[in-house]
Write an enzyme that holds these catalytic residues in place. Structure first.
Site, PDB file in Angstrom:
ATOM      1  CB  CYS A 167      -0.848   0.154   1.163  1.00 36.09           C
ATOM      2  SG  CYS A 167      -2.404   1.352   0.870  1.00 36.09           S
ATOM      3  CB  CYS A 347      -3.953   3.094  -3.229  1.00 33.72           C
ATOM      4  SG  CYS A 347      -3.282   3.854  -1.937  1.00 33.72           S
TER       5      CYS A 347
HETATM    6  C1  LIG Z   1      -0.536  -0.088   7.035  1.00 39.64           C
HETATM    7  C2  LIG Z   1      -1.153  -0.730   6.024  1.00 39.64           C
HETATM    8  C3  LIG Z   1      -2.140  -0.125   5.324  1.00 39.64           C
HETATM    9  C4  LIG Z   1      -2.638  -0.922   4.042  1.00 39.64           C
HETATM   10  N1  LIG Z   1      -3.769  -0.236   3.471  1.00 39.64           N
HETATM   11  C5  LIG Z   1      -4.231  -0.905   2.335  1.00 39.64           C
HETATM   12  C6  LIG Z   1      -5.314  -0.379   1.836  1.00 39.64           C
HETATM   13  O1  LIG Z   1      -5.783   0.567   1.990  1.00 39.64           O
HETATM   14  N2  LIG Z   1      -5.805  -1.096   0.574  1.00 39.64           N
HETATM   15  C7  LIG Z   1      -5.469  -2.429   0.088  1.00 39.64           C
HETATM   16  O2  LIG Z   1      -6.054  -2.778  -0.702  1.00 39.64           O
HETATM   17  N3  LIG Z   1      -4.430  -2.715   0.740  1.00 39.64           N
HETATM   18  C8  LIG Z   1      -3.578  -2.272   1.926  1.00 39.64           C
HETATM   19  N4  LIG Z   1      -2.626  -2.965   2.422  1.00 39.64           N
HETATM   20  C9  LIG Z   1      -1.797  -3.997   1.900  1.00 39.64           C
HETATM   21  C10 LIG Z   1      -2.464  -5.300   2.046  1.00 39.64           C
HETATM   22  O3  LIG Z   1      -2.699  -5.478   3.392  1.00 39.64           O
HETATM   23  C11 LIG Z   1      -1.787  -6.328   1.717  1.00 39.64           C
HETATM   24  O4  LIG Z   1      -1.104  -5.984   0.058  1.00 39.64           O
HETATM   25  C12 LIG Z   1      -2.152  -7.676   1.362  1.00 39.64           C
HETATM   26  O5  LIG Z   1      -2.583  -8.086   2.633  1.00 39.64           O
HETATM   27  C13 LIG Z   1      -1.325  -8.706   0.551  1.00 39.64           C
HETATM   28  O6  LIG Z   1      -1.973  -9.958   0.941  1.00 39.64           O
HETATM   29  P1  LIG Z   1      -0.909 -11.330   0.861  1.00 39.64           P
HETATM   30  O7  LIG Z   1      -1.715 -12.478   0.953  1.00 39.64           O
HETATM   31  O8  LIG Z   1       0.261 -10.992  -0.330  1.00 39.64           O
HETATM   32  O9  LIG Z   1       0.210 -10.992   2.376  1.00 39.64           O
HETATM   33  P2  LIG Z   1      -0.446 -10.946   3.824  1.00 39.64           P
HETATM   34  O10 LIG Z   1      -1.813 -10.554   3.871  1.00 39.64           O
HETATM   35  O11 LIG Z   1       0.510 -10.189   4.319  1.00 39.64           O
HETATM   36  O12 LIG Z   1      -0.189 -12.543   4.171  1.00 39.64           O
HETATM   37  C14 LIG Z   1       0.854 -13.275   4.130  1.00 39.64           C
HETATM   38  C15 LIG Z   1       0.553 -14.487   5.248  1.00 39.64           C
HETATM   39  O13 LIG Z   1       1.771 -15.507   4.860  1.00 39.64           O
HETATM   40  C16 LIG Z   1       2.007 -15.722   6.126  1.00 39.64           C
HETATM   41  N5  LIG Z   1       3.569 -16.123   6.080  1.00 39.64           N
HETATM   42  C17 LIG Z   1       4.598 -15.327   6.269  1.00 39.64           C
HETATM   43  N6  LIG Z   1       5.694 -16.202   6.165  1.00 39.64           N
HETATM   44  C18 LIG Z   1       5.550 -17.411   6.165  1.00 39.64           C
HETATM   45  C19 LIG Z   1       6.236 -18.797   5.962  1.00 39.64           C
HETATM   46  N7  LIG Z   1       7.624 -18.596   6.141  1.00 39.64           N
HETATM   47  N8  LIG Z   1       5.510 -19.951   6.077  1.00 39.64           N
HETATM   48  C20 LIG Z   1       4.151 -19.641   5.885  1.00 39.64           C
HETATM   49  N9  LIG Z   1       3.318 -18.737   5.961  1.00 39.64           N
HETATM   50  C21 LIG Z   1       4.070 -17.403   5.980  1.00 39.64           C
HETATM   51  C22 LIG Z   1       1.955 -14.603   7.327  1.00 39.64           C
HETATM   52  O14 LIG Z   1       1.826 -14.922   8.552  1.00 39.64           O
HETATM   53  C23 LIG Z   1       0.649 -14.110   6.647  1.00 39.64           C
HETATM   54  O15 LIG Z   1      -0.479 -15.015   7.205  1.00 39.64           O
HETATM   55  C24 LIG Z   1      -2.137  -2.254   3.775  1.00 39.64           C
HETATM   56  C25 LIG Z   1      -1.030  -2.706   4.596  1.00 39.64           C
HETATM   57  C26 LIG Z   1      -0.533  -2.245   5.403  1.00 39.64           C
HETATM   58  C27 LIG Z   1       0.347  -2.726   6.281  1.00 39.64           C
END
Ligand SMILES: Cc1cc2nc3c(=O)[nH]c(=O)nc-3n(C[C@H](O)[C@H](O)[C@H](O)COP(=O)(O)OP(=O)(O)OC[C@H]3O[C@@H](n4cnc5c(N)ncnc54)[C@H](O)[C@@H]3O)c2cc1C
Length: 412
Positions: A167, A347
């Site tokens: 983000c 965003c």
């Molecule tokens: C402050 C902030 C504001 C944001 N604002 C927005 C917004 O307004 N709009 C929007 O759309 N997005 C926003 N986001 C971004 C959004 O939350 C992420 O882009 C999204 O969660 C990505 O999804 P993901 O599944 O790739 O990663 P995540 O949701 O981070 O999930 C990753 C998962 O993998 C697990 N994991 C990590 N390492 C391992 C491992 N070695 N083995 C097994 N599992 C593991 C973790 O525990 C976690 O559960 C924001 C994020 C933050 C921090």
């Protein structure tokens, strides 16, 4: 050569049950209920991270961003409560932190990204103290609000590290909320608010730069680009920035602060970066349309860990997940997958309490709104969408693998 022994094997193995892993697994199981899906996930709690900004601004309860992992995982997936430490794509296996190996036919790599708190000298020692806060960790987001609420004037600095980060709008959103809070509490005349970003522009999509610059000007925020936070001395309340792009070449400057909101540097998780699946920058190297790995065709990736050249958001995941699920199911049926992702991301830039500018775009920075509203105008409607509509939509619709959608269209 024989494969090392695996303690178990799944048709589809998902690494990480965040936004991406959970929604893909749920979509696969919704479409093919008998599929054997394993999910490796160490965490007990699933956070809705997009609301962390509102928590830091005192406009949302942290408790509402969290649900037990067991309640968000699809019922018929096998939860492997562990973390992956190594990828072995040549043997179609992953290695868990206790040494066990798990095999797969199809691997979905969705562990998100790594917040590199150590990438800023002295930061870890002072986080959560001395006015140093961050919305990027749920255990710290409430401290951001305490810092903003107790601010009585002085210097408030908000930082943004080099891209890519999750983000990319989040670092500036909290600066706008803080400035708005100071104004509402008659503190504007005694506060100096600065936004210091490593990037050379306020936003990655040029069309959004002028309206956001106007927002920053209205809040009287001093925007300083090409300023990368490299060190924090919490006790002395001093932050050091590497400054590039100036005429005299790179230099460093030290700024004093009363409040410092830090967005940490971010990179691919170590086990991804050190694997054969990584590109030169460390991300899982997938085709930007099919989400399939460019060298291992039984591997897919989406979300923050992937190399997809778009802004890393949950909104992007929402559009990536149906594509990944369709192409995985096609591969399981022995057909080539033809689902294609166009780079959509969005965003919701919170520009003040009650105001959001919704930036939606696809590959190439082409602006593609979903609703017939100007994407460049701050809107109260989008504030309510962000605060009231999107959290339940995320937990109860997207994470459940439901995919019906309103199409986005190029801006005319
Ligand atoms: C402050 C902030 C504001 C944001 N604002 C927005 C917004 O307004 N709009 C929007 O759309 N997005 C926003 N986001 C971004 C959004 O939350 C992420 O882009 C999204 O969660 C990505 O999804 P993901 O599944 O790739 O990663 P995540 O949701 O981070 O999930 C990753 C998962 O993998 C697990 N994991 C990590 N390492 C391992 C491992 N070695 N083995 C097994 N599992 C593991 C973790 O525990 C976690 O559960 C924001 C994020 C933050 C921090």
């Amino acid at each position: 050569m024989t494969r090392p022994h695996a303690s178990r094997k799944h048709q589809v193995l998902v690494i990480g049950a965040g936004a991406a892993g959970t929604s893909v697994a749920a979509s696969l199981l919704r479409q093919r209920p008998g599929l054997d899906v394993g999910i490796v996930e160490p965490g007990d709690v699933h956070y809705y991270q997009p609301a962390f900004t509102l928590v830091g601004g005192g406009a949302y309860a942290l408790a509402k961003t969290a649900r037990p992992q067991a309640a968000t995982l699809p019922d018929n997936a096998h939860w492997i409560r562990s973390a992956v430490i190594e990828l072995d794509p040549d043997n179609q296996q992953v290695v868990l932190c206790d040494g066990r190996r798990v095999g797969y036919d199809i691997l979905v790599v969705t562990p998100g990204l790594k917040l590199d708190w150590d990438g800023v000298e002295g930061l870890k020692e002072t986080l959560g103290r001395n006015g140093v806060c961050s919305n990027y960790d749920p255990s710290l987001a409430e401290y951001t609000w305490r810092c903003i609420r107790s601010f009585r004037g002085g210097r408030a600095l908000f930082t943004q590290p080099p891209a890519p980060i999750k983000c990319a709008g989040a670092p500036q959103k909290i600066a706008y909320l803080a400035a708005d809070h100071f104004r509402r509490n008659n503190l504007s005349s005694v506060s100096e608010v600065s936004f210091l970003a490593a990037a050379g522009a306020l936003f990655s999509v040029p069309d959004f730069v002028p309206p956001l610059e106007q927002v920053a000007r209205r809040h009287n925020i001093d925007v300083r680009l090409n300023h990368n936070l490299i060190a924090v001395d919490g006790d002395r309340r001093q932050a050091t920035f590497a400054v590039t792009g100036g005429e005299g070449g790179p230099t460093t400057i030290v700024e004093s602060f009363d409040l410092l909101h830090v967005t940490p540097p971010q990179c691919a998780p170590d086990f991804v970066r050190n694997s054969k699946l990584a590109d030169a920058a460390g991300w899982v190297e997938v085709d930007q349309h099919s989400l399939q790995h460019v060298r291992y065709d039984n591997v897919f990736s989406l979300g923050d860990a992937s190399s997809l050249p778009t802004s890393k958001t949950a909104a992007a995941v929402r559009k990536q997940s149906p594509v990944a699920a369709a192409n995985i199911l096609a591969r399981l049926s022995g057909r080539p997958g033809d689902a294609s992702y166009d780079g959509y991301t969005s965003c919701p830039v919170v520009t003040a309490y009650g105001k959001v500018m919704l930036a939606e775009f696809i590959y190439g920075g082409k602006v593609t709104p979903t609703l017939p509203l100007s994407p460049f105008k701050e809107s109260t409607f989008y504030w309510h969408v962000k605060k009231q509509f999107l959290p339940p939509f995320y937990f109860d619709y997207m994470l459940k693998g439901r995919e019906r959608d309103i199409p986005h269209r190029p801006q005319r």
